[in-house]
Design a protein around this motif. Structure first.
Motif, PDB file in Angstrom:
ATOM      1  N   ALA A   1       0.833  -1.202   0.000  1.00  0.00           N
ATOM      2  CA  ALA A   1       0.000   0.000   0.000  1.00  0.00           C
ATOM      3  C   ALA A   1       0.871   1.257   0.000  1.00  0.00           C
ATOM      4  O   ALA A   1       0.581   2.229  -0.716  1.00  0.00           O
ATOM      5  N   LEU A   2       1.950   1.218   0.761  1.00  0.00           N
ATOM      6  CA  LEU A   2       2.866   2.349   0.817  1.00  0.00           C
ATOM      7  C   LEU A   2       3.556   2.564  -0.527  1.00  0.00           C
ATOM      8  O   LEU A   2       3.715   3.701  -0.987  1.00  0.00           O
ATOM      9  N   VAL A   3       3.944   1.462  -1.165  1.00  0.00           N
ATOM     10  CA  VAL A   3       4.586   1.552  -2.480  1.00  0.00           C
ATOM     11  C   VAL A   3       3.606   2.102  -3.515  1.00  0.00           C
ATOM     12  O   VAL A   3       3.976   2.903  -4.388  1.00  0.00           O
ATOM     13  N   MET A   4       2.348   1.691  -3.429  1.00  0.00           N
ATOM     14  CA  MET A   4       1.339   2.202  -4.361  1.00  0.00           C
ATOM     15  C   MET A   4       1.134   3.703  -4.176  1.00  0.00           C
ATOM     16  O   MET A   4       1.032   4.452  -5.155  1.00  0.00           O
ATOM     17  N   VAL A   5       1.088   4.152  -2.932  1.00  0.00           N
ATOM     18  CA  VAL A   5       0.966   5.587  -2.672  1.00  0.00           C
ATOM     19  C   VAL A   5       2.182   6.320  -3.221  1.00  0.00           C
ATOM     20  O   VAL A   5       2.061   7.391  -3.840  1.00  0.00           O
ATOM     21  N   LEU A   6       3.362   5.730  -3.022  1.00  0.00           N
ATOM     22  CA  LEU A   6       4.591   6.314  -3.561  1.00  0.00           C
ATOM     23  C   LEU A   6       4.505   6.423  -5.078  1.00  0.00           C
ATOM     24  O   LEU A   6       4.880   7.449  -5.661  1.00  0.00           O
ATOM     25  N   GLY A   7       4.008   5.353  -5.741  1.00  0.00           N
ATOM     26  CA  GLY A   7       3.875   5.370  -7.189  1.00  0.00           C
ATOM     27  C   GLY A   7       2.935   6.458  -7.672  1.00  0.00           C
ATOM     28  O   GLY A   7       3.220   7.163  -8.649  1.00  0.00           O
ATOM     29  N   ILE A   8       1.805   6.624  -6.975  1.00  0.00           N
ATOM     30  CA  ILE A   8       0.837   7.655  -7.355  1.00  0.00           C
ATOM     31  C   ILE A   8       1.446   9.048  -7.195  1.00  0.00           C
ATOM     32  O   ILE A   8       1.319   9.902  -8.079  1.00  0.00           O
ATOM     33  N   VAL A   9       2.117   9.268  -6.081  1.00  0.00           N
ATOM     34  CA  VAL A   9       2.740  10.575  -5.842  1.00  0.00           C
ATOM     35  C   VAL A   9       3.831  10.841  -6.877  1.00  0.00           C
ATOM     36  O   VAL A   9       3.973  11.963  -7.379  1.00  0.00           O
ATOM     37  N   PHE A  10       4.584   9.791  -7.241  1.00  0.00           N
ATOM     38  CA  PHE A  10       5.633   9.958  -8.243  1.00  0.00           C
ATOM     39  C   PHE A  10       5.034  10.354  -9.590  1.00  0.00           C
ATOM     40  O   PHE A  10       5.558  11.247 -10.274  1.00  0.00           O
ATOM     41  N   VAL A  11       3.938   9.675  -9.988  1.00  0.00           N
ATOM     42  CA  VAL A  11       3.291  10.002 -11.259  1.00  0.00           C
ATOM     43  C   VAL A  11       2.773  11.442 -11.237  1.00  0.00           C
ATOM     44  O   VAL A  11       2.928  12.191 -12.212  1.00  0.00           O
ATOM     45  N   ILE A  12       2.151  11.845 -10.114  1.00  0.00           N
ATOM     46  CA  ILE A  12       1.662  13.223  -9.988  1.00  0.00           C
ATOM     47  C   ILE A  12       2.832  14.209 -10.069  1.00  0.00           C
ATOM     48  O   ILE A  12       2.767  15.210 -10.799  1.00  0.00           O
ATOM     49  N   PHE A  13       3.893  13.925  -9.336  1.00  0.00           N
ATOM     50  CA  PHE A  13       5.085  14.780  -9.332  1.00  0.00           C
ATOM     51  C   PHE A  13       5.660  14.905 -10.740  1.00  0.00           C
ATOM     52  O   PHE A  13       5.993  15.998 -11.206  1.00  0.00           O
ATOM     53  N   PHE A  14       5.757  13.760 -11.425  1.00  0.00           N
ATOM     54  CA  PHE A  14       6.320  13.749 -12.768  1.00  0.00           C
ATOM     55  C   PHE A  14       5.423  14.519 -13.736  1.00  0.00           C
ATOM     56  O   PHE A  14       5.905  15.244 -14.620  1.00  0.00           O
ATOM     57  N   THR A  15       4.103  14.372 -13.569  1.00  0.00           N
ATOM     58  CA  THR A  15       3.159  15.052 -14.452  1.00  0.00           C
ATOM     59  C   THR A  15       3.209  16.562 -14.255  1.00  0.00           C
ATOM     60  O   THR A  15       3.125  17.325 -15.222  1.00  0.00           O
ATOM     61  N   ILE A  16       3.320  16.993 -13.008  1.00  0.00           N
ATOM     62  CA  ILE A  16       3.392  18.422 -12.725  1.00  0.00           C
ATOM     63  C   ILE A  16       4.568  19.064 -13.465  1.00  0.00           C
ATOM     64  O   ILE A  16       4.466  20.174 -13.979  1.00  0.00           O
ATOM     65  N   ILE A  17       5.674  18.322 -13.545  1.00  0.00           N
ATOM     66  CA  ILE A  17       6.880  18.881 -14.176  1.00  0.00           C
ATOM     67  C   ILE A  17       6.896  18.639 -15.680  1.00  0.00           C
ATOM     68  O   ILE A  17       7.131  19.546 -16.470  1.00  0.00           O
ATOM     69  N   PHE A  18       6.612  17.386 -16.102  1.00  0.00           N
ATOM     70  CA  PHE A  18       6.793  17.005 -17.501  1.00  0.00           C
ATOM     71  C   PHE A  18       5.505  16.602 -18.219  1.00  0.00           C
ATOM     72  O   PHE A  18       5.568  16.082 -19.338  1.00  0.00           O
ATOM     73  N   GLY A  19       4.355  16.810 -17.607  1.00  0.00           N
ATOM     74  CA  GLY A  19       3.116  16.475 -18.282  1.00  0.00           C
ATOM     75  C   GLY A  19       2.936  14.967 -18.426  1.00  0.00           C
ATOM     76  O   GLY A  19       3.336  14.183 -17.564  1.00  0.00           O
ATOM     77  N   ARG A  20       2.356  14.553 -19.550  1.00  0.00           N
ATOM     78  CA  ARG A  20       1.969  13.158 -19.753  1.00  0.00           C
ATOM     79  C   ARG A  20       3.097  12.336 -20.384  1.00  0.00           C
ATOM     80  O   ARG A  20       2.858  11.457 -21.203  1.00  0.00           O
ATOM     81  N   LEU A  21       4.312  12.630 -20.018  1.00  0.00           N
ATOM     82  CA  LEU A  21       5.464  11.954 -20.608  1.00  0.00           C
ATOM     83  C   LEU A  21       5.435  10.452 -20.329  1.00  0.00           C
ATOM     84  O   LEU A  21       5.884   9.652 -21.148  1.00  0.00           O
ATOM     85  N   PHE A  22       4.907  10.061 -19.163  1.00  0.00           N
ATOM     86  CA  PHE A  22       4.794   8.642 -18.822  1.00  0.00           C
ATOM     87  C   PHE A  22       4.038   7.890 -19.904  1.00  0.00           C
ATOM     88  O   PHE A  22       4.411   6.773 -20.287  1.00  0.00           O
ATOM     89  N   CYS A  23       2.955   8.496 -20.420  1.00  0.00           N
ATOM     90  CA  CYS A  23       2.112   7.820 -21.409  1.00  0.00           C
ATOM     91  C   CYS A  23       2.874   7.530 -22.697  1.00  0.00           C
ATOM     92  O   CYS A  23       2.728   6.471 -23.294  1.00  0.00           O
ATOM     93  N   GLY A  24       3.651   8.481 -23.140  1.00  0.00           N
ATOM     94  CA  GLY A  24       4.334   8.315 -24.422  1.00  0.00           C
ATOM     95  C   GLY A  24       5.578   7.465 -24.372  1.00  0.00           C
ATOM     96  O   GLY A  24       5.991   6.908 -25.396  1.00  0.00           O
ATOM     97  N   TRP A  25       6.187   7.341 -23.185  1.00  0.00           N
ATOM     98  CA  TRP A  25       7.485   6.676 -23.110  1.00  0.00           C
ATOM     99  C   TRP A  25       7.495   5.385 -22.301  1.00  0.00           C
ATOM    100  O   TRP A  25       8.348   4.530 -22.533  1.00  0.00           O
ATOM    101  N   VAL A  26       6.593   5.241 -21.345  1.00  0.00           N
ATOM    102  CA  VAL A  26       6.661   4.099 -20.430  1.00  0.00           C
ATOM    103  C   VAL A  26       5.386   3.256 -20.416  1.00  0.00           C
ATOM    104  O   VAL A  26       5.450   2.053 -20.181  1.00  0.00           O
ATOM    105  N   CYS A  27       4.245   3.856 -20.684  1.00  0.00           N
ATOM    106  CA  CYS A  27       2.972   3.137 -20.598  1.00  0.00           C
ATOM    107  C   CYS A  27       2.959   1.908 -21.509  1.00  0.00           C
ATOM    108  O   CYS A  27       3.263   2.019 -22.708  1.00  0.00           O
ATOM    109  N   PRO A  28       2.618   0.729 -20.978  1.00  0.00           N
ATOM    110  CA  PRO A  28       2.587  -0.493 -21.804  1.00  0.00           C
ATOM    111  C   PRO A  28       1.662  -0.366 -23.013  1.00  0.00           C
ATOM    112  O   PRO A  28       1.970  -0.887 -24.085  1.00  0.00           O
TER     113      PRO A  28
END
Length: 464
Positions: A86-113
């Motif tokens: 549960a803690l790791v999942m919260v960490l993952g969510i916060v990381f995605v939010i943090f990353f999105t705030i800075i770089f937008g939807r970059l996760f979707c284009g580069w990492v999303c399966p």
């Protein structure tokens, strides 16, 4: 930038009548695309190989929901460790939010399966069989011929086979690669239900990549809408420099565009042709944009071809474009950074302090105490969880210096590897040890002669 905002009232893949517009993106190329291929093929190789790699005899990654057993990089996690997950999942969510705030939807284009499978696997197969986007459009609109039938059949057959491999790979993450291999090598009639299930999942994956495609990103996945409340004027996203690009106009050789009141955008629409979600990035940031950078490569190529500076489309924030400044560490970014560091510390602490054994001691239901030859007798039940791959012979002992004895109902109590055991035991203490009707101490749990855990017990007795 155009003041016309009507494009925000509908998505690019649906027309005014609600009918789907099929997207045929141009085959991308360029520096960013080459980087994406390296990242994507590494992640694809990891995805397909990880269930078959082992550390210390354990699968590298396992998420066995059925048996509530999870393995991360060789470490076994059980339901007792769920709070860490549960803690790791919260960490993952916060990381995605943090990353999105800075770089937008970059996760979707580069990492999303979904994007990696679609753009780096299925789409490339489509380019190989049907050709680039103009050939694909022509083939779709043409009447059915032997050539069209051959290409469509070959493409969808390969799509289905790859979907079958994907479904089996995900199954290996759930039940384990060894168990999956046993099922695959057993007679077919012994696993008819499993075969039906895998065919269903294969078909689902096939429909996602053959039919839904970019609709997953634009209409199904909630992340695109989430980024709408996360982005601000300082977020580094794929942006069109409207200050430099407008007024857009076709390119004319040897023309002084500044004198003619024209911007650097030559209105070639290559950024539109190459977009996998069918948007025009020149309209501004849109929820359909997955930050795949295909438009950056296309625009840079055209700018280079006509002798204009590259970077008309680039990773920039709105403030970068208007104020010509760089990235800024805003209070919001700093706050999320602090939260992320805190969560990383909590997860690291949880992983370091995580125990290989868990023991729970409860008083046997319906019992209190009894007096036997000057001793107080209490009956308990102990539940032991072994998270290691070793078998242990368990002994229960009183702490050093404590008078009394422990009697195990089962003398040779065996705790199996990666298993559990539940058994009763009896504690006898002299009456003189009972003060105020109770006595508390840490019961020592030994495995193979070495202390593996300790658990507090409360002995109750008469009040003198």
């Amino acid at each position: 930038m155009s003041l016309e905002e009507g494009f925000r009232d509908h998505i690019a893949t649906v027309n005014d009548k609600g009918k789907r517009i099929w997207i045929f993106p141009k085959k991308p190329s360029g520096t960013f695309y080459n980087y994406r291929k390296i990242v994507s093929y590494f992640l694809l190789a990891f995805l397909f190989l990880a269930p078959h790699l082992k550390i210390g005899g354990k699968q590298l990654l396992l998420f066995n929901i059925l048996e509530r057993k999870f393995i991360l990089f060789g470490s076994v996690f059980w339901p007792q460790d769920f709070w860490i997950f549960a803690l790791v999942m919260v960490l993952g969510i916060v990381f995605v939010i943090f990353f999105t705030i800075i770089f937008g939807r970059l996760f979707c284009g580069w990492v999303c399966p979904q994007t990696i499978f679609m753009e780096m696997l299925f789409r490339r197969i489509e380019y190989w069989i049907e050709g680039d986007y103009t050939h694909q459009k022509r083939l779709r609109e043409s009447p059915w011929t032997k050539e069209k039938l051959r290409k469509k059949f070959l493409k969808h057959l390969i799509f289905w086979v790859i979907s079958f491999l994907i479904a089996n790979t995900f199954l290996a993450y759930i039940i384990g690669s060894d168990r999956l291999w046993e099922i695959q090598t057993d007679p077919l009639n012994e696993h008819v239900g499993g075969l039906v299930a895998i065919v269903i999942f294969t078909t689902v994956f096939y429909l996602v990549f053959a039919k839904l495609r970019e609709q997953v990103c634009t209409t199904i996945c909630p992340y695109g809408r989430l980024q709408g409340v996360l982005l601000d004027a300082n977020s580094m996203v794929i942006s069109y420099d409207h200050v430099r690009g407008e007024e857009r106009a076709k390119f004319k050789k040897n023309e002084d565009r500044s004198a003619a009141g024209k911007g650097d955008c030559i209105d070639c629409r290559q950024c539109v042709h190459v977009c996998p979600t069918g948007i025009d990035i020149r309209n501004g940031t849109q929820l359909e944009c997955v930050n795949c950078t295909a438009c950056i490569d296309a625009c840079d190529h055209m700018m280079e071809s006509v002798g204009l500076p590259k970077g008309l489309i680039a990773f920039k924030s709105e403030n970068n474009i208007v104020e010509k400044n760089g990235f800024r560490w805003t209070p919001r970014v700093k706050a999320y950074s602090a939260l992320l560091i805190l969560l990383l510390g909590l997860v690291a602490t949880a992983m370091i302090t995580r125990k290989d054994f868990e023991s729970i001691i409860l008083r046997q239901r319906g019992t209190t105490y009894r007096i036997d030859q000057g001793s107080v007798v209490n009956i308990f039940e102990i539940s032991l969880v072994n998270k290691t791959s070793h078998v242990y012979k368990v002994e229960l002992k009183l702490p050093e210096g404590q008078k009394g004895e422990v009697e195990q109902v089962v003398k040779n109590l065996i705790l199996p590897a990666e298993g559990t055991v539940k058994e009763r035991f009896i504690v006898r203490l002299p009456l003189s040890e009972i003060k105020g009707g109770k006595k508390e101490f840490d019961l020592q749990v030994y495995g193979n002669g070495k202390r593996i855990d300790r658990e507090k017990v409360k002995i109750i007795g008469p009040i003198f």
